[in-house]
Design an enzyme around this catalytic site. Sequence first.
Site, short mmCIF file in Angstrom:
data_model
loop_
_atom_site.label_atom_id
_atom_site.label_comp_id
_atom_site.label_asym_id
_atom_site.label_seq_id
_atom_site.Cartn_x
_atom_site.Cartn_y
_atom_site.Cartn_z
N THR A 163 -4.72 6.12 -0.08
CA THR A 163 -5.99 7.19 -0.10
C THR A 163 -5.97 8.37 -1.23
O THR A 163 -4.72 9.04 -1.45
CB THR A 163 -5.94 7.92 1.10
OG1 THR A 163 -6.12 7.52 1.79
CG2 THR A 163 -7.61 8.59 0.92
N ASP A 214 -9.27 0.06 1.80
CA ASP A 214 -8.14 -0.02 2.94
C ASP A 214 -8.79 0.42 4.17
O ASP A 214 -8.71 1.41 4.65
CB ASP A 214 -6.82 1.26 2.11
CG ASP A 214 -5.68 0.79 3.75
OD1 ASP A 214 -6.41 -0.38 4.09
OD2 ASP A 214 -5.23 1.79 3.94
N TYR A 226 0.92 5.96 -0.36
CA TYR A 226 0.71 6.79 0.11
C TYR A 226 1.08 8.07 -0.22
O TYR A 226 1.73 8.72 -0.48
CB TYR A 226 1.38 6.52 1.46
CG TYR A 226 1.38 7.94 2.75
CD1 TYR A 226 0.34 7.66 3.22
CD2 TYR A 226 1.90 9.21 3.04
CE1 TYR A 226 -0.31 8.14 4.29
CE2 TYR A 226 1.74 10.44 4.31
CZ TYR A 226 0.75 9.44 4.51
OH TYR A 226 -0.03 9.76 5.88
N ARG A 232 -8.26 3.85 13.35
CA ARG A 232 -7.85 4.99 13.30
C ARG A 232 -7.69 4.99 14.73
O ARG A 232 -5.83 5.40 15.04
CB ARG A 232 -8.42 6.10 12.92
CG ARG A 232 -8.99 6.55 11.67
CD ARG A 232 -7.38 6.06 10.75
NE ARG A 232 -7.83 6.92 9.46
CZ ARG A 232 -7.40 6.30 8.14
NH1 ARG A 232 -5.97 6.02 8.58
NH2 ARG A 232 -8.08 6.32 7.26
N GLN A 273 -4.50 2.41 15.43
CA GLN A 273 -3.54 2.85 14.44
C GLN A 273 -2.86 3.78 14.70
O GLN A 273 -1.29 3.60 15.08
CB GLN A 273 -3.94 3.61 12.90
CG GLN A 273 -2.79 4.24 11.82
CD GLN A 273 -3.60 4.71 10.86
OE1 GLN A 273 -4.78 3.92 10.41
NE2 GLN A 273 -2.66 4.77 9.39
N THR A 308 -9.09 -5.99 3.25
CA THR A 308 -8.86 -4.84 2.78
C THR A 308 -10.23 -4.89 1.77
O THR A 308 -9.91 -6.34 0.84
CB THR A 308 -7.74 -4.33 2.00
OG1 THR A 308 -6.62 -4.33 2.83
CG2 THR A 308 -7.09 -4.31 1.20
N LYS A 362 -5.05 -2.29 10.00
CA LYS A 362 -5.49 -2.16 8.86
C LYS A 362 -5.79 -4.16 8.19
O LYS A 362 -6.25 -3.42 7.47
CB LYS A 362 -3.97 -1.82 7.86
CG LYS A 362 -3.67 -0.56 7.80
CD LYS A 362 -4.49 0.54 7.20
CE LYS A 362 -3.78 1.95 7.69
NZ LYS A 362 -4.82 3.14 6.08
N ASP A 379 0.79 -1.03 0.02
CA ASP A 379 0.10 -0.24 0.43
C ASP A 379 1.14 1.08 -0.20
O ASP A 379 1.54 1.13 0.68
CB ASP A 379 -0.75 -0.15 1.70
CG ASP A 379 -2.20 0.59 1.18
OD1 ASP A 379 -1.97 0.87 0.17
OD2 ASP A 379 -2.90 1.21 2.21
N GLU A 399 -9.18 4.07 -1.79
CA GLU A 399 -8.00 3.72 -3.08
C GLU A 399 -8.10 3.29 -4.49
O GLU A 399 -9.05 3.02 -4.90
CB GLU A 399 -7.00 3.26 -2.71
CG GLU A 399 -6.60 3.02 -1.61
CD GLU A 399 -5.60 2.65 -0.09
OE1 GLU A 399 -4.45 2.34 -0.92
OE2 GLU A 399 -5.53 3.06 0.76
N ARG A 452 1.01 17.28 13.29
CA ARG A 452 2.21 18.18 13.35
C ARG A 452 1.54 19.45 11.96
O ARG A 452 1.75 19.39 11.28
CB ARG A 452 3.69 17.21 12.80
CG ARG A 452 3.99 15.60 13.30
CD ARG A 452 5.19 15.56 12.56
NE ARG A 452 4.43 15.55 10.78
CZ ARG A 452 4.31 14.23 10.06
NH1 ARG A 452 3.75 12.95 11.68
NH2 ARG A 452 2.91 13.85 9.04
N HIS A 508 -3.34 14.16 1.54
CA HIS A 508 -3.74 13.42 2.32
C HIS A 508 -3.22 13.36 3.26
O HIS A 508 -2.52 13.17 3.86
CB HIS A 508 -4.00 11.21 1.24
CG HIS A 508 -4.49 10.52 2.86
ND1 HIS A 508 -5.20 10.58 3.62
CD2 HIS A 508 -3.57 10.01 2.76
CE1 HIS A 508 -5.50 9.29 4.43
NE2 HIS A 508 -4.07 9.33 4.12
N GLU A 546 -11.34 3.87 3.24
CA GLU A 546 -9.64 4.58 2.34
C GLU A 546 -10.49 4.11 0.66
O GLU A 546 -10.02 3.33 0.56
CB GLU A 546 -8.81 4.40 2.23
CG GLU A 546 -8.39 5.24 4.27
CD GLU A 546 -6.77 5.48 4.34
OE1 GLU A 546 -5.39 4.06 3.56
OE2 GLU A 546 -6.01 5.82 5.52
N GLU A 554 -9.88 12.27 7.65
CA GLU A 554 -9.61 14.06 6.74
C GLU A 554 -10.91 14.57 6.61
O GLU A 554 -10.55 15.65 7.20
CB GLU A 554 -9.39 13.66 5.18
CG GLU A 554 -8.06 13.16 4.84
CD GLU A 554 -7.39 12.73 3.63
OE1 GLU A 554 -7.00 13.72 3.62
OE2 GLU A 554 -7.62 11.75 3.72
#
Lengths: 439, 439
Positions: free
Chosen positions: B372, B245, B140, B249, B252, B269, B265, B138, B213, B154, B145, B211, B386
């Site tokens: 995603t 996916d 990114y 959360r 995670q 899937t 995860k 997978d 994808e 952050r 995203h 997610e 998101e």
Amino acid sequence: MIEPFSKAEWSRKSWVESANEAGCGFPMQSLPYCIFADEEGRARTGVGIGAFVLDLRWCRGAGLLDGLPGPLLAACEAKTLNALLGCGSVAHAGLRNRLMDLLDAEAEEATREAVGAALIAKETATLLKPVESANYTDFYASIHHATRVGRLFRPENPLLPNYKFVPIGYHGRASSVVVSGTPVRRPHGQTRPPEAGGEPAWGPTQFLDYEVEVGLYIGDGNPLGEPIGIRQAGEHIFGISLLNDWSARDMQVWESQPLGPFLAKSFATSVSAWVVPMAALAPFRYPLTLHHPDDPSPLKYLFDGWDQYGGAIDLTVGAWLLTSVMRAAGEAPHRLSEGSLMDLYWTPAQLVAHHTSNGCNLLPGDLLGTGTISGREDESAGCLLELTAGGKKPILLPNGETRGALEDGDEVILRGFCRREGFPDVSLGECRGVVVRAV
Amino acid sequence: MIEPFSKAEWSRKSWVESANEAGCGFPMQSLPYCIFADEEGRARTGVGIGAFVLDLRWCRGAGLLDGLPGPLLAACEAKTLNALLGCGSVAHAGLRNRLMDLLDAEAEEATREAVGAALIAKETATLLKPVESANYTDFYASIHHATRVGRLFRPENPLLPNYKFVPIGYHGRASSVVVSGTPVRRPHGQTRPPEAGGEPAWGPTQFLDYEVEVGLYIGDGNPLGEPIGIRQAGEHIFGISLLNDWSARDMQVWESQPLGPFLAKSFATSVSAWVVPMAALAPFRYPLTLHHPDDPSPLKYLFDGWDQYGGAIDLTVGAWLLTSVMRAAGEAPHRLSEGSLMDLYWTPAQLVAHHTSNGCNLLPGDLLGTGTISGREDESAGCLLELTAGGKKPILLPNGETRGALEDGDEVILRGFCRREGFPDVSLGECRGVVVRAV
């Protein structure tokens, strides 16, 4: 839980004399499985006994396995151990008992003759990849490894807050798992820019490392959505082998945020050719004690009671290095370190229970790595990253060479064995790999 | 690179009338592959055309595929598409051309009759898992995203320094990939202690997410140790599908340091049942433009020249939600978001080139998720993490329900299609999954 074992079973001797020698590592109580190439190069299922490989297909043809379950007999003719691993523990015990009877010192002359025809000298047999694992998971079960590596990046706070609760693991790459003896090509990759904001470097890794691990092979799997309880988890492990989780440290540190290691690991993972069944490890199982009195109790789904907590394995594993200079001079490999599976924070059963706790399905033949096996002492660290403090303190070899990282031509040799007073040694064999230069 | 395509080919019409309707999504230029269950429940290889599935095994039996390569014909009788994917691009083109001729409006009456006998109404066909992927990776690849998720953790520094150089990815769990329509059981797991230093919570996830994808299926693989160059990388992708996916959360965020997502995860899937071949996407390919003029050039091994950089796909993907309340009231699913594959920072070819740049071997049927697919605008975000700013701003549904996370009974439906003036729409079908309550 820790299975009981029979002392009588462990005092049996074989008519295969080499199996009775104290240090041979392949006594009749071990009987590790393998896949070997016959004279025509065809893959065959075998079992290690003393200095020999026993050809199971031949045994079947000679009627020596008559009466065992049909799927098991078919599995003895397969080109990998996958089908055998999926046959279930009753069938596995039946095969083990039959083979022990065939090899027993008390066996009749006719049996010895028939079985003798199925023995191939180990030194002449080419061992192939034993299992085609559909899925490979790598854990991080050594708290000493996690702490020592963490210290390199976070000196003030080496161990992350989740460590003593979560058996940390990640999915590895199954396609690049190779058998002992396969050369390992130095990978290309990106590495961190020399200055923040600059362009990363690209080229062959400059910090190639090994990791001493043990691989656990799954026997019976579980359906998707149905977790395996901690008390049943041990029964789902068929056997173990050595595993070298080759790592490109400079690539790893640059690529791993935020989703973990990827190309720094997926270029190769080596496994030994022998799969030692859990039944062969029974006398070497012990309860696991907590790392420290202040450590938290495991969460309920990872805990099977203090009386028999764990079922850890008293297995010694070590790494040896043979450089091309040493090879040319005819020198013996140099031992870099030695550690014990007892030093892990989590037991094999806990790894299986955790892995399936979300409903994830394990398949027969799936491979679970323990993670680097490092002890408390620096000399027991299972990788160069730890042994050299991130490459900053290179190792001095007896011939005057130094190593901060692996060089082309270096061969890494992992060895593992169980030893206990009054019992024969049980060996995991070797897991070897030579580093070859980048493309 | 972007392959040329023939305008004449794209103006052909079929005698299967439903395939010629503007919005059907399954024109004769698409011919997506699938595995379906026949009347006796046996898995068969099929191809989508208009409102029908064409039974390839029947076609072969009727001699309609005579002259095509033997391995390809054998692959048309397999229970998964794996063998077909490994047949090579020449064989794939041969099969595509033959099927187009058989389905062409100009085909002879006898041909139409023979082919007509192999057509099954799509609505009556049960579609099975199309490919047994040995490995699932997978990525990114959406910078939007990565930025929006990074901002949650952050705020001052959302995008990590490696993002614009490294196509970030990780190994996913292959065994728990399921086909559209398979219910998804809410997983149990550990979540972060309410107070630092406390014991983590254990129970069903409280932040289940989807997610959006796209999955890329590998056709021809590469041997271990032999990277695929960026100019050849596109040819190793056989086709694409939708991929959800599913993510827990709260699990995670607690488990992911330092080795990335694992149990958050690996419980499921979902992939759509149709594999749309790259040949069907030719008119919808465009060069990728840089995200921002200040962005760095890709490193050489990821760059195939500005003139044809990329080969991105202009594919629109969206997510719909159908709650059990909506279902009971007979309401239509509510669209949560819509995004485009053009918004990704990396192209499919770059993902393949990067994945193999260290020598990692890809196998036919291996599955690569894009990550995603989120656009620059908040409304185009491809997951609830998101859309709800980490669960803090629940979504208001038209019927007055709110969702900060998925609830039991919720069905997530992904849809995807390519659209271009003067060309028929090409649909990826749907990828559906209902959340069922934890064990």
